[in-house]
Design an enzyme around this catalytic site. Sequence first.
Site, PDB file in Angstrom:
ATOM      1  N   GLU A 178     -12.246  -5.325   2.306  1.00  0.00           N
ATOM      2  CA  GLU A 178     -13.393  -4.273   2.258  1.00  0.00           C
ATOM      3  C   GLU A 178     -14.897  -5.472   2.262  1.00  0.00           C
ATOM      4  O   GLU A 178     -15.883  -5.056   1.606  1.00  0.00           O
ATOM      5  CB  GLU A 178     -13.389  -3.600   0.927  1.00  0.00           C
ATOM      6  CG  GLU A 178     -12.644  -2.700   1.354  1.00  0.00           C
ATOM      7  CD  GLU A 178     -12.333  -1.602  -0.021  1.00  0.00           C
ATOM      8  OE1 GLU A 178     -12.470  -2.110  -1.092  1.00  0.00           O
ATOM      9  OE2 GLU A 178     -11.935  -0.397  -0.086  1.00  0.00           O
ATOM     10  N   GLU A 202      -6.504   0.991   4.616  1.00  0.00           N
ATOM     11  CA  GLU A 202      -6.470   1.970   3.372  1.00  0.00           C
ATOM     12  C   GLU A 202      -6.941   3.323   3.694  1.00  0.00           C
ATOM     13  O   GLU A 202      -8.061   3.600   4.190  1.00  0.00           O
ATOM     14  CB  GLU A 202      -7.354   1.320   2.467  1.00  0.00           C
ATOM     15  CG  GLU A 202      -6.704   0.399   1.280  1.00  0.00           C
ATOM     16  CD  GLU A 202      -7.975   0.016   0.280  1.00  0.00           C
ATOM     17  OE1 GLU A 202      -8.770   0.797   0.006  1.00  0.00           O
ATOM     18  OE2 GLU A 202      -7.838  -1.253   0.259  1.00  0.00           O
TER      19      GLU A 202
END
Length: 985
Positions: free
Chosen positions: A194, A288
């Site tokens: 991320e 994800e």
Amino acid sequence: MKWLNLLALLASAVSIPVAFGQYTVPPGSPGYLLGSSTQAIQFDSHSLLIDGKRVFIWSGEFHPWRLPVPQLWSDVLQKMKGAGFNAVSIYIHWGLTEGKPGSLDWNYYRSISQFYEVAKQVGIYVIARPGPYINAETSGGGLPGWLTTIGAVARTNQTGFVNAWQSYVKQFSETTSKYQYPDGPVIFVQSENEFYVSQAMNPTASPAMALLETAFRQNGISKVPLTCNDVWPSGNFASGLGQVDIYGFDSYPGGFDCSNPSVMPELPNYYVSAHASADPYGFMYLAEYQGGAFDPWQGPGYDGCEELLGSDYSNVFYKNNVASGATAMSFYMTYGGTNWGNIAEPAVYTSYDYGAAIREPRTLSAKYSEQKLQGLFYHSAPALLTSSILGSGAGAPFASNAGVFTTKLGGGGNPTNFYVLRQMSNNITTPISTSLTIDTSVGSLKVPQFGGTITLAGRESKILVSEYKFGNSVLRYSTAEVMTQTTIDGSDIVVLYVLAGQNVEAVVPSTATAATVTGSSSIKAKISNSDAIITGTASGISVVQFGKTTVIVADKATAFTFWNPRTVASYDVSPTVPSVLVVGPYLVRNASISSTTLALVGDTNGTTPLTVIAPAAVKSVTWNGESVKVSKSNLGIGLSASLTKNAKTPSLPKLKNAKWKSADSLPEIAPSFDDSTWVTANKTTTLNPFPPFSGKIVLFADEYGFHSGSFVYRGYFTGKATGINLSLEGGNNFGYSAYLNGQFLSSNQGFFGAVQINDTLTFPANAVVSGKNVLTIVTDSSGLNEDWNSNDDFKHPRGIVGYKLVGGGDFDTWKLTGNFGGESFPDNVRGPLNEGGFWAERSGAVLPGFDDSKWQSASPFTGISKAGIQVYRTKFTLSVANGVDAPLAFKFTATPTSNYRSLLYVNGWQFGKFISNFGPQTVFPVPEGILNHKGENEIALTLWSLDAQGAKIADLELVALGAFASGKEVVSGLVTSPTFQQLRT
Ligand SMILES: *[C@@H]1O[C@H](CO)[C@@H](O)[C@H](O)[C@H]1NC(C)=O
Ligand SMILES: *[C@@H]1O[C@H](CO)[C@@H](O)[C@H](O)[C@H]1NC(C)=O
């Protein structure tokens, strides 16, 4: 457009798979190298290919370190494989692995090689995500506490940070390199996490990524692609400096409002365009994708999250991903586990259940079954892996009802089409009916043709197929969804399902002259014009047989009880690998055939009918090693039996009646307390970016090697101060208590959103002495912040961050302590974060084997009548029967008006942090292996009363969260972990 991209475009146009693993270009250069390759893993813009075969990645997230019992890892992975998961995605935790700079420990629950071995045994691919930054709602986002003291900014290319991760990345890579597919289960290694590049905020982010990738490659990650998990499909690392081989992004469109679980957000509609612009040459990999939600302190609890992100959500949202072209997705979380031992970051509490498909006690949720139906289907539909979006829209030209939105997928050189149907809004909870115009080899058809309709319930999505191949048979179309297919003894079997009572119409071209229906008669079949025509409504199981073809129609609830295990060990779960159908049990883990016996391994939760559809050679069946009496099934196909083994819920001791021993756990308030072995705080400067601290001495706990749980300070001053201005940080809900010369001054309970607490404490006149005064502060922390924005937020200090005596004078000396040994903690099994700095923890009273014989008898249910910290110990024995999986938990009775905090230690492992007034968690599951299910257990419980009126625990019970007759791996007693004698003497 760069030339490499041009080549990639060419490759995608002619569908030459892109190879990698020859990523020898220096960091800073973009690109994959193209062309034919000997690599086992390749990809193109449609999908991943493994050994030259296209594969749908249906993956789930699981953090082995959140289940620190390696003998339970196979349980979770077998449960995942049962639901069609062919991959497991894992974060690896740097902070837990390198508690002391330079001392890495990859053993016990940190053993990635052991995890890879288990995954290999189960036959499930691994996506390894070592960070070094992982976020993960864990302390520091996985960064070690000692990193807060280096000057360099984390997640950048600054030398101090790059040097810091070298050993971790090298050792991770060297171990993982031995397990790269095909030598082991690892198919991807994700670099960072991320990590979004904001030029203004972090202009060095991309060089940081490139340095990491080079380190992975140079240390042995040479055969599998490097991937990323972009925070949004914005194209970070799909090209440019730090480019990865396979671009992935994350998405949480279901939201986190577990307080309103019936409000389902609308579907995201930007994936197709965003992905096309972010990563035009790769397949859509949702690295994800929301599989649940974390619940913050004071949240509604995880059952709300399981409902919000439940089976309807899984149905509508995951099929929408497929409609968007995704051929790889990994759900975060599929098994969440536990934030035991100070693993949590400040937003979250002990449970990390996440409302996931497999709940914290390893039980299966309703959505597990929905995910199973989809997972098995995606592996049974290879045509999906070359298809493209051929059209979409509300109503015409697909659906007759404008309230139905259809996406058509197909092409790619084969005739199969996929129609993904849904209603126009997730607000709609009522059913809708439509017909559908589909393409078939006999032209366009409006189905159903023979009466009835296609029905979509509210929040239901259906993927309907035309010209779908199963074995040598073809489903021309079906208005019921396909669950799976298999070919047994040369006979092709497809399993179809719809909700009970919904219409079914399916057509299979056939040269047979007759079709028989056995089982439920709600389905009819006939042969007409060389077509087997199947019509009716689903209710139970109907078996339609004609020629060498079998169509099984089940209502959806019944389909949930179907399992389709492969009968040979294999990562590949496509229909080319032999499999059997098993109907009935709670869980089927494994199946194998040896001569005439089918050996099944699984779990039941009561007497269960069993049906198996297996090769005719199979004459007998064993379940968990014991033979079961089988007869011909009345379904007209297969063998039936009854599984009668019952798992008795174990009888559990009543903790309220147990013998408890107790001691004071805050002796540090006594003026005479000997703190000579404590650290003397002597730093007057810090590299920490979050001063200003006020006061002469820097008191940040991390500066002195204490990174977890609680801290105790003792400050000495002489003179006539009348009070103190005190500032502390500890994350959400942290609290503290202050004492002067043994006299209680006050506490602060903390609050959610607390960054810093600034209090002025007044010293009662009678508390100050003319000579040496000692101020004792005990404070806890809810973990280090994460570092989402790559701005060193995790360096927010913990402990006292400022002090000034009121009325003149200053402290002569500050002493402090935290967990026993600080970074040189002796417990290399439970690791660096398990313990904090309470006396009960430092003295080893929380460890098994501690001698409490000299303690007084007193119970936490009586508690204490003043401010302070008390520790309680008891022992009990469990004797859970062999073959029974009975997840157990400790259940506190909530007393929200009381102000106390408790740590629960089970055999030396901290498995619960209960804050009476900050809930919501009252039930704390503790896995077998941390709890000894067949022997003695030692419990320690701290009771920190923050208020002068004292506190007691209303009740604490041991409860069973289920009982299964289970074929899981046997947990042999307690996980290896050291005792008091090994750690403190
Ligand atoms: C980090 O990257 C920036 C931008 O490319 C570069 O200017 C700088 O020299 C790098 N720093 C180090 C320590 O390599
Ligand atoms: C669905 O309901 C929400 C909340 O009531 C509302 O904000 C939203 O506009 C609705 N969406 C549609 C498409 O009706």
